[in-house]
Motif scaffolding. Structure first.
Motif, mmCIF file in Angstrom:
data_model
loop_
_atom_site.group_PDB
_atom_site.id
_atom_site.type_symbol
_atom_site.label_atom_id
_atom_site.label_comp_id
_atom_site.label_asym_id
_atom_site.label_seq_id
_atom_site.Cartn_x
_atom_site.Cartn_y
_atom_site.Cartn_z
ATOM 1 N N ASP A 106 2.551 6.136 -7.063
ATOM 2 C CA ASP A 106 1.361 6.932 -7.921
ATOM 3 C C ASP A 106 1.409 8.276 -7.677
ATOM 4 O O ASP A 106 1.174 9.078 -8.618
ATOM 5 C CB ASP A 106 0.112 6.282 -7.214
ATOM 6 C CG ASP A 106 -0.879 6.382 -8.164
ATOM 7 O OD1 ASP A 106 -0.728 6.272 -9.455
ATOM 8 O OD2 ASP A 106 -2.124 6.705 -7.803
ATOM 9 N N ASN A 107 1.592 8.574 -6.448
ATOM 10 C CA ASN A 107 1.754 10.213 -6.222
ATOM 11 C C ASN A 107 2.966 10.861 -6.272
ATOM 12 O O ASN A 107 2.894 12.162 -6.776
ATOM 13 C CB ASN A 107 1.210 10.269 -4.643
ATOM 14 C CG ASN A 107 -0.389 10.074 -4.568
ATOM 15 O OD1 ASN A 107 -1.035 10.721 -5.054
ATOM 16 N ND2 ASN A 107 -0.681 8.933 -4.072
ATOM 17 N N VAL A 108 4.242 10.147 -6.062
ATOM 18 C CA VAL A 108 5.563 10.928 -6.077
ATOM 19 C C VAL A 108 5.888 10.757 -7.533
ATOM 20 O O VAL A 108 6.574 11.508 -8.310
ATOM 21 C CB VAL A 108 6.424 10.628 -5.283
ATOM 22 C CG1 VAL A 108 7.714 11.247 -5.219
ATOM 23 C CG2 VAL A 108 5.786 10.792 -3.810
ATOM 24 N N GLY A 109 5.706 9.402 -7.883
ATOM 25 C CA GLY A 109 6.093 9.028 -9.360
ATOM 26 C C GLY A 109 7.506 8.340 -9.463
ATOM 27 O O GLY A 109 8.496 9.175 -8.950
ATOM 28 N N LEU A 110 7.760 7.382 -10.085
ATOM 29 C CA LEU A 110 8.888 6.618 -10.404
ATOM 30 C C LEU A 110 9.758 7.515 -11.052
ATOM 31 O O LEU A 110 10.982 7.552 -10.777
ATOM 32 C CB LEU A 110 8.601 5.267 -10.963
ATOM 33 C CG LEU A 110 7.928 4.345 -10.206
ATOM 34 C CD1 LEU A 110 7.516 3.150 -11.085
ATOM 35 C CD2 LEU A 110 8.611 3.967 -8.917
ATOM 36 N N LEU A 143 0.844 -1.243 -0.002
ATOM 37 C CA LEU A 143 0.037 -0.076 -0.033
ATOM 38 C C LEU A 143 0.862 1.254 0.156
ATOM 39 O O LEU A 143 0.599 2.127 -0.727
ATOM 40 C CB LEU A 143 -0.832 0.078 1.175
ATOM 41 C CG LEU A 143 -2.124 -0.523 1.200
ATOM 42 C CD1 LEU A 143 -2.921 -0.656 2.601
ATOM 43 C CD2 LEU A 143 -3.023 0.104 0.108
ATOM 44 N N ILE A 144 1.757 1.136 0.771
ATOM 45 C CA ILE A 144 2.805 2.359 0.981
ATOM 46 C C ILE A 144 3.540 2.741 -0.285
ATOM 47 O O ILE A 144 3.587 3.697 -0.847
ATOM 48 C CB ILE A 144 3.898 2.199 2.318
ATOM 49 C CG1 ILE A 144 2.756 2.359 3.520
ATOM 50 C CG2 ILE A 144 4.725 3.521 2.214
ATOM 51 C CD1 ILE A 144 3.761 1.796 4.797
ATOM 52 N N THR A 153 -1.115 10.349 9.245
ATOM 53 C CA THR A 153 -1.698 9.416 10.439
ATOM 54 C C THR A 153 -1.926 8.039 9.857
ATOM 55 O O THR A 153 -1.561 7.098 10.473
ATOM 56 C CB THR A 153 -2.862 9.915 11.069
ATOM 57 O OG1 THR A 153 -2.558 11.203 11.566
ATOM 58 C CG2 THR A 153 -3.199 9.124 12.188
ATOM 59 N N THR A 154 -2.490 7.953 8.688
ATOM 60 C CA THR A 154 -3.086 6.348 7.984
ATOM 61 C C THR A 154 -1.537 5.951 7.929
ATOM 62 O O THR A 154 -1.525 4.789 8.136
ATOM 63 C CB THR A 154 -3.814 6.743 6.869
ATOM 64 O OG1 THR A 154 -4.657 7.847 6.938
ATOM 65 C CG2 THR A 154 -4.389 5.646 6.154
ATOM 66 N N GLY A 155 -0.819 6.541 7.266
ATOM 67 C CA GLY A 155 0.537 5.915 6.806
ATOM 68 C C GLY A 155 1.226 5.560 7.985
ATOM 69 O O GLY A 155 1.883 4.248 8.134
ATOM 70 N N ALA A 188 5.397 10.508 6.643
ATOM 71 C CA ALA A 188 5.391 11.942 6.083
ATOM 72 C C ALA A 188 4.384 12.122 5.113
ATOM 73 O O ALA A 188 3.541 12.907 4.899
ATOM 74 C CB ALA A 188 6.809 12.387 5.600
ATOM 75 N N VAL A 189 4.354 11.037 4.231
ATOM 76 C CA VAL A 189 3.421 11.029 2.845
ATOM 77 C C VAL A 189 2.134 10.756 3.148
ATOM 78 O O VAL A 189 1.252 11.128 2.549
ATOM 79 C CB VAL A 189 4.114 10.246 1.537
ATOM 80 C CG1 VAL A 189 5.321 10.953 1.219
ATOM 81 C CG2 VAL A 189 4.366 9.100 1.897
#
Lengths: 472, 40
Positions: free
Chosen positions: A204-208, A197-198, A312-314, A308-309
């Motif tokens: 997806d959000n930061v990008g490879l 998940l992490i 709280t869920t992370g 950080a990314v």
């Protein structure tokens, strides 16, 4: 929002919830343990699903979730690829596990094998190595528990470390190996789902592409495929992993506890499932520079990035994943080391006529005592996780050749096996202090291998495999 | 020598895909052992 990703009270609540759940589960499973064999080896009847999961989950430790990202942060690409090569330990142990089950149908521990195959001198050297390694690993796991809780929720290191030890000692004490293996299955699922998940979120959000481009500009050495110290680390890690698995009773007791015909495919499947995990956890650390994250302690890079990314869920996911990873290894180590002390020292050396009931009781006292000793060693927070782990590499890598040759070849004698383990360890320690941690296991294995080679070349003996079939 | 972007992307995607496959494999094995009564 405090400086910690998780409220102290939320962190504590998760620990208590999981603690109650695991201990109750361990107690429920422990009701089936009628004999010492049930308690120590789960009745020698573990099926494929649990066997494959326990092989994988036990190898996913705090080291995979904390040290793999740390090494990636320090060594870049080779940190995570090198770490993933530790899967070779599980893969190569697969045929050995089958052989162990055949040669020692009534065996309990790795110490049983060394004693029967090589005699007393080699057995003593082996036991010392096993105890040093077991405590090194236990302490690194206990410390990791405390560090995790403290860095994510601000909970005092000593309280967190004490909590994780109490929980693991609790359910291992009640349920024995059956509880250890069943909890490993659930913990394996939690670990993999959480880590995936992490990593997906980051990709997806930061990008490879963005991570790669940032690294190649600001930290090109992390993408260097010819980073000399890192390439050395890769080979060192392979031998370290082999040494850890080949000698440790954690893996031997599992091989002996599996149903007939399961050991080979379980270790093979476990190894293949484990192989990509350090790359995924390492990748999380590679995103750190781009996100402007520079943690005070390198071994907290993975959890810090995730917290950080994902907020709280992370932090909650990381918390549960690492908690599960720690527990899945701590319980295994507690069970396997207490079996070693009960069987090899208490039963074989002190009380050969001890009843089954006495052995089971002594085994439980051992688990409790190991927990207390580990707790005492963890109190001063003596080293970083990576340093502690790699120190043990000098010890365990010296056992690779004596174990492999002992299982498959008749000619290596006890004297050479003892010498190989003792001098291999000494050379590994010298390399650790004089050169660096990344050559300790390599040197230890090379020296031990050389001595074993001389031993096989000079020996005229032919060991009789029937001598391993000891009556209980 | 730096790892090219394509190789980096493939490495991470393959590792992630394999990791995601693992829980499915474990659950299938569990169900199979459960119904054939060979869990323990």
């Amino acid at each position: 929002m405090t400086e910690f990703a998780l409220d102290t009270s939320l962190g504590l609540t998760i620990v208590i919830l999981f603690g109650v759940l695991w201990v109750a589960f361990g107690y429920w499973l422990g009701r089936k343990n009628k004999t010492h064999e049930d308690f120590a080896l789960a009745g020698r009847n573990v099926g494929f699903a649990f066997a494959a999961a326990t092989a994988m989950a036990t190898w996913v430790t705090s080291n995979t979730t904390l040290v793999a990202p740390q090494l990636t942060y320090q060594f870049g690409l080779w940190g995570m690829i090198g770490y993933s090569f530790a899967a070779l330990g599980l893969l190569l142990f697969a045929p050995m596990a089958k052989r162990i089950k055949t040669l020692l149908p009534n065996g309990y521990t790795s110490g049983d094998f060394v004693r029967l195959r090589y005699g007393q001198a080699a057995w003593w050297v082996f036991i010392i190595i096993s105890v040093v390694y077991a405590f090194g690993w236990l302490i690194s796991l206990g410390m990791a528990g405390g560090i995790l809780l403290e860095s994510l929720s601000g909970l005092d290191y000593h309280i967190g470390m004490t909590a994780i030890l109490i929980i693991c000692v609790g359910y291992t004490l009640f349920g024995g190996l059956r509880a250890v293996i069943a909890t490993d299955f659930i913990q394996a699922l939690i670990i993999i789902v959480g880590v995936s998940l992490i990593a997906w979120w980051l990709a997806d959000n930061v990008g490879l592409q963005s991570i790669h481009s940032n690294l190649s500009q600001a930290h090109p050495q992390l993408l260097d495929v010819l980073f000399p110290a890192a390439v050395m680390f890769l080979f060192n890690n392979i031998f370290f992993g082999l040494g850890e698995i080949f000698h440790s009773n954690v893996w031997w007791s599992r091989a002996l506890s599996f149903k007939q015909g399961v050991a080979y495919k379980a270790y093979l499947t476990g190894g293949l499932m484990w192989l990509p995990i350090p790359i995924v956890t390492g990748f999380i650390a590679l995103a750190a520079p781009q996100l402007g994250i520079f943690p005070p302690s390198a071994d907290m890079i993975g959890p810090t990035v995730a917290a950080a990314v994902l907020g709280t869920t992370g932090a909650v996911i990381v918390f549960i994943v690492i908690f599960s990873a720690l527990a899945s290894s701590l319980d295994s180590l507690l069970a396997a080391t207490s079996d070693l002390v009960t069987q090899d020292l208490f039963h074989k050396k002190l009380k050969p006529n001890a009843s089954d009931r006495t052995l089971m009781r002594f085994n439980r006292y051992c688990i409790l005592a190991l927990g207390i000793v580990t707790w005492l060693f963890c109190l001063p927070r003596i080293a970083t996780l990576g340093a502690l782990l790699n120190f043990a590499g000098a010890f365990v890598a010296s056992t690779i050749w004596p174990i492999v040759l002992g299982l498959y070849f008749r000619r290596l004698t006890g004297g050479y096996a003892a010498l190989a383990m003792a001098l291999g360890t000494a050379a590994g320690l010298a390399a650790y202090f004089l050169v660096g941690f990344y050559v300790a296991a390599l040197t230890s294995c090379a020296v031990s291998g050389l001595l074993c080679g001389v031993g096989v070349w000079r020996s005229q003996e032919q060991f009789d495999w029937q001598r391993l079939q000891e009556e209980r | 020598m730096q790892l090219p972007e394509l190789a980096f992307t493939v490495l991470i995607i393959v590792a992630l895909a394999l990791t995601c496959l693992t829980p499915i494999i474990l659950l299938v094995l569990f169900v199979k052992d459960y119904f054939s009564k060979t869990l323990w």
